[in-house]
Design a protein around this motif. Structure first.
Motif, mmCIF file in Angstrom:
data_model
loop_
_atom_site.group_PDB
_atom_site.id
_atom_site.type_symbol
_atom_site.label_atom_id
_atom_site.label_comp_id
_atom_site.label_asym_id
_atom_site.label_seq_id
_atom_site.Cartn_x
_atom_site.Cartn_y
_atom_site.Cartn_z
ATOM 1 N N ARG A 243 0.749 19.440 49.928
ATOM 2 C CA ARG A 243 -0.425 20.095 50.542
ATOM 3 C C ARG A 243 -0.624 21.510 49.988
ATOM 4 N NH1 ARG A 243 1.536 16.713 54.832
ATOM 5 N NH2 ARG A 243 0.045 15.024 54.959
ATOM 6 N N ALA A 244 -0.300 21.654 48.723
ATOM 7 C CA ALA A 244 -0.472 22.945 48.035
ATOM 8 C C ALA A 244 -1.504 22.746 46.929
ATOM 9 C CB ALA A 244 0.858 23.403 47.442
ATOM 10 N N LEU A 245 -2.651 23.356 47.069
ATOM 11 C CA LEU A 245 -3.750 23.168 46.112
ATOM 12 C C LEU A 245 -3.752 24.289 45.083
ATOM 13 C CD1 LEU A 245 -6.644 21.513 45.805
ATOM 14 C CD2 LEU A 245 -7.510 23.766 46.441
ATOM 15 N N VAL A 246 -3.571 23.924 43.824
ATOM 16 C CA VAL A 246 -3.591 24.946 42.769
ATOM 17 C C VAL A 246 -5.038 25.314 42.466
ATOM 18 C CG1 VAL A 246 -3.050 25.384 40.348
ATOM 19 C CG2 VAL A 246 -1.372 24.274 41.836
ATOM 20 N N ARG A 247 -5.300 26.619 42.427
ATOM 21 C CA ARG A 247 -6.675 27.099 42.197
ATOM 22 C C ARG A 247 -6.901 27.470 40.746
ATOM 23 N NH1 ARG A 247 -8.532 30.143 47.168
ATOM 24 N NH2 ARG A 247 -9.134 31.818 45.771
ATOM 25 N N ARG A 248 -5.908 28.092 40.117
ATOM 26 C CA ARG A 248 -6.119 28.508 38.733
ATOM 27 C C ARG A 248 -4.787 28.856 38.083
ATOM 28 N NH1 ARG A 248 -6.838 34.483 38.071
ATOM 29 N NH2 ARG A 248 -6.163 35.337 40.062
ATOM 30 N N VAL A 249 -4.824 28.951 36.759
ATOM 31 C CA VAL A 249 -3.649 29.356 35.996
ATOM 32 C C VAL A 249 -3.702 30.876 35.851
ATOM 33 C CG1 VAL A 249 -2.441 29.083 33.773
ATOM 34 C CG2 VAL A 249 -3.734 27.158 34.734
ATOM 35 N N LEU A 250 -2.534 31.499 35.893
ATOM 36 C CA LEU A 250 -2.464 32.962 35.713
ATOM 37 C C LEU A 250 -2.013 33.258 34.278
ATOM 38 C CD1 LEU A 250 -0.525 33.681 39.032
ATOM 39 C CD2 LEU A 250 -2.995 34.008 38.625
ATOM 40 N N PHE A 251 -2.567 34.310 33.694
ATOM 41 C CA PHE A 251 -2.246 34.651 32.305
ATOM 42 C C PHE A 251 -1.713 36.072 32.214
ATOM 43 C CE2 PHE A 251 -5.890 31.702 32.190
ATOM 44 C CZ PHE A 251 -5.249 30.639 31.585
ATOM 45 N N ASN A 252 -0.961 36.285 31.156
ATOM 46 C CA ASN A 252 -0.532 37.634 30.814
ATOM 47 C C ASN A 252 -1.773 38.484 30.534
ATOM 48 O OD1 ASN A 252 1.287 39.567 30.218
ATOM 49 N ND2 ASN A 252 2.495 38.231 28.867
ATOM 50 N N SER A 253 -1.734 39.740 30.894
ATOM 51 C CA SER A 253 -2.939 40.565 30.702
ATOM 52 C C SER A 253 -3.174 40.886 29.221
ATOM 53 C CB SER A 253 -2.829 41.841 31.523
ATOM 54 O OG SER A 253 -1.618 42.470 31.199
#
Ligand SMILES: Cc1cc2nc3c(=O)[nH]c(=O)nc-3n(C[C@H](O)[C@H](O)[C@H](O)COP(=O)(O)OP(=O)(O)OC[C@H]3O[C@@H](n4cnc5c(N)ncnc54)[C@H](O)[C@@H]3O)c2cc1C
Length: 615
Positions: A265-275
């Motif tokens: 029940r954990a919905l992934v919203r987006r991938v995080l990237f290095n700045s």
């Protein structure tokens, strides 16, 4: 024509049945529910796998064989369920609580014309096990030419049939000695996913199979050297008669591993990237953002993020992360991180079903009723109506296909009990035609002796596209599948239905089956001649009740050109530490059901990840 059924042990008294059934339900429920981690979620893992479906379960299971590697699996759905375990209830999962509940955009006038809004239902599993938890369990890899085609014509280096075969074999535990001994190089008995031949198929489908064989049609192993022929489909079902998902085989079976956590029940919203980008201007994935209990969290990956959300959700996550076609991202107001053709190349198999009545009820052994007796037979004896979903397949060629070792159509037979509620049966159709559908079904409501003859076109040319409706991760993507827009596709659908109907109207089929008498609403039969010669009706039918069984693939195409999203090591182009391992990477659709190649991607992808990380 004959069929014998194995005898079952006598039933004990009712209280003993109830007690035995209750204990097994409790044990299985505990096993399923215990997949959800009770340990706190760390800030970092070596790998984060998004989605615990067919491919993702294998990736997580294989990576955590190494005790030094930590993996977090984030799954939007809940744990597996007793109801979807039961093979006979495969069809009942569509539209249930475990279905994402997607639909195409309007496909009018090419497809889905009888359906609400001409929108074809797109079932996808939102549960541990993913779509493998609602599929028809068919274990069919596709034709060897499909994979050679990927390698030779789509830039999927390393994916020719001979190269992928070891990864198919790695998961397979084939329990049918006849199948294995006939083609030993094509099967394995060592993998964790149990593959079986139906044990007590409905006598009617056994008889139909025998009839077709008596006409000189060969028996075929769908995963052997030659597809053309007929047989029972091999299926992913455990010996205790429950659905054998990769989640059961790779996650639940390894639930005690301290290095594996599954958060449901954990919905992934987006991938995080290095700045910052690397010296080549590439992005680097560092983690994901997900929602759990209405709170947004971030979790980080030391090594890689692996997207295994399936062909609809993986492209959604990528686009929400700024990876997609620039014009579409602009439209959505999302800053482009990497301009890639995410969402294009949406391929699927469509089919239509013709409904028949089986004339002798004694020829049916499948069923969907949760009576105490059926439950006892299923839970305790691993037998009875609930324990099976047998299908017979026939691969054939249309006249439009001159590659006869690479057939383009398929006919399946399968008992398909009709629901008990007339209004639910008609609810999916256009409101203005519902009265016609009530008349069509009225005499059949609740019948347990319906036979579906399913007619598939397996090498479609039509190609659709997935886009997003909005930046809300809860919003369903727009699926413009463009079914039956290519002239070859509709010609093949007409041809496959013609063959099926012609066959079913020949003796001895006619002694066993009778086609539902009424034409479907909105389509008119020709004034003379048999139904199978009435092309206008066959075309109208195919365009009216167009269906799919969830074979959507290809939206993050693998290849080596600019039209691909991932390279042949399943890495997202111009992004470090981000892979896609699921059905979305199909370069083009295979001539078979799509689950087993997703299993192969899981095995192959896990092995690539291990190699590339020196594990
Ligand atoms: C009704 C039906 C019948 C089918 N019959 C057959 C058959 O008999 N044989 C066959 O070979 N194939 C069949 N298929 C197709 C086959 O099941 C799929 O091709 C296969 O399961 C796809 O595997 P996957 O790993 O790509 O995705 P999935 O198995 O769908 O897994 C994706 C997982 O990711 C999760 N997820 C998605 N988005 C997110 C998010 N944002 N955050 C967290 N988790 C997320 C999903 O909930 C799901 O668990 C059928 C499919 C359906 C729907």
């Amino acid at each position: 024509m004959e069929s014998t059924l194995a005898p079952l042990p006598p039933l004990p008294n009712l209280s003993a049945q109830l007690l035995a059934v209750s204990i097994i339900i409790l044990q299985r429920t505990i096993r399923h529910n215990s997949i959800t981690t009770t340990r706190p979620i760390n800030q970092n893992y070596d790998f984060i796998v998004v989605g615990s479906g067919t491919s993702g379960s294998i990736v997580a299971g294989r990576l955590t064989e190494n005790p030094n590697v930590t993996v977090l699996v984030l799954e939007a759905g809940g744990p597996q369920l007793i109801t979807s375990d039961a093979p006979s209830h495969a069809r009942q999962q569509v539209g249930s609580e475990i279905d994402w509940g997607y639909r195409t955009t309007s496909q009018y006038p090419n497809a889905g014309n009888a359906l609400n809004g001409a929108q074809v239902v797109i079932p996808r599993g939102r549960i541990v096990g993913g779509s493998h938890n609602m599929n028809f369990m068919v274990y069919s890899r596709g034709n060897r030419r499909d994979f050679d085609n990927w390698a030779n014509n789509y830039g999927a280096t390393g994916f020719s049939y001979n190269e992928v075969l070891p990864y198919f074999l790695r998961s397979e535990n084939n329990t049918d000695a006849n199948i294995v001994n006939a083609n030993p190089a094509y099967h394995s008995t060592q993998g964790p996913v149990v593959v079986r031949t139906p044990k007590n198929p409905d006598p009617v489908i056994t008889m139909l199979k025998q009839v077709v064989e008596s006409w000189g049609y060969p028996e075929a192993d769908q995963n052997g050297p030659m597809q053309l022929g007929i047989n029972f489909f091999q299926q992913t079902i455990f010996l205790n008669a429950t659905r054998s998902t990769t989640a059961s085989a790779f996650l639940e079976a390894n639930n005690g591993r301290p290095n594996l956590q599954v958060l449901t029940r954990a919905l992934v919203r987006r991938v995080l990237f290095n700045s910052t980008r690397d010296a080549d201007g590439n992005l680097t994935a560092i983690g994901v953002e997900y929602e759990y209990n209405q709170t947004v969290y971030q979790v980080y990956a030391n090594r890689e993020v692996i997207l295994s959300g399936g062909s609809i959700n993986t492209p959604q996550i990528l686009i929400l992360s700024g990876i997609g076609p620039r014009d579409h991202l602009n439209q959505l107001g999302i800053q482009t991180q990497v301009d890639l053709p995410v969402g294009y190349n949406l391929k699927d198999h469509v089919y239509v079903q013709y409904d028949f009545e089986v004339l002798d009820m004694n020829l049916i052994t499948s069923g969907i009723d949760w009576t105490l007796e059926n439950m006892y037979r299923y839970f305790v004896n691993s037998a009875g109506p609930l324990s099976q979903f047998p299908l017979v397949f026939m691969y054939l060629n249309t006249p439009y296909n001159n590659e006869t070792d690479w057939p383009d159509i398929q006919i399946d037979f399968n008992v398909d009990p009709v629901g008990n509620d007339l209004e639910s049966l008609v609810a999916g159709y256009r409101p203005e035609e519902r009265e016609g559908w009530r008349n069509y079904y009225r005499d059949h409501v609740g019948q347990r002796n319906r036979m579906g003859i399913l007619c598939f076109h397996y090498r479609p040319h039509s190609e659709g596209r997935l886009t997003l409706n909005s930046t809300d991760p809860h919003d369903a993507p727009l699926l413009n599948t463009r079914y039956l827009t290519d002239p070859y596709d509709i010609a093949s659908m007409v041809e496959v239905t013609r063959r099926a109907l012609q066959m079913a109207h020949q003796p001895p089929f006619t002694r066993l089956l009778r086609l539902y008498q009424q034409p479907i609403p909105g389509c008119t039969l020709c004034s003379s001649g048999p139904i199978w010669q009435c092309d206008s009706y066959l075309e109208c039918y195919a365009r009216a009740v167009t269906s799919t069984v969830g074979h959507q693939v290809g939206t993050c195409k693998m290849g080596n050109g600019t039209d691909s999203v991932v390279d042949p090591r399943m890495r997202v182009r111009r992004v470090n530490r981000l892979r896609v391992v699921d059905g979305s990477i199909y370069p083009t659709i295979t001539n078979g059901n799509t689950n087993v190649p997703c299993m192969m991607f899981g095995e192959y992808g896990a092995s690539m990840i291990q190699q590339d990380n020196g594990l």
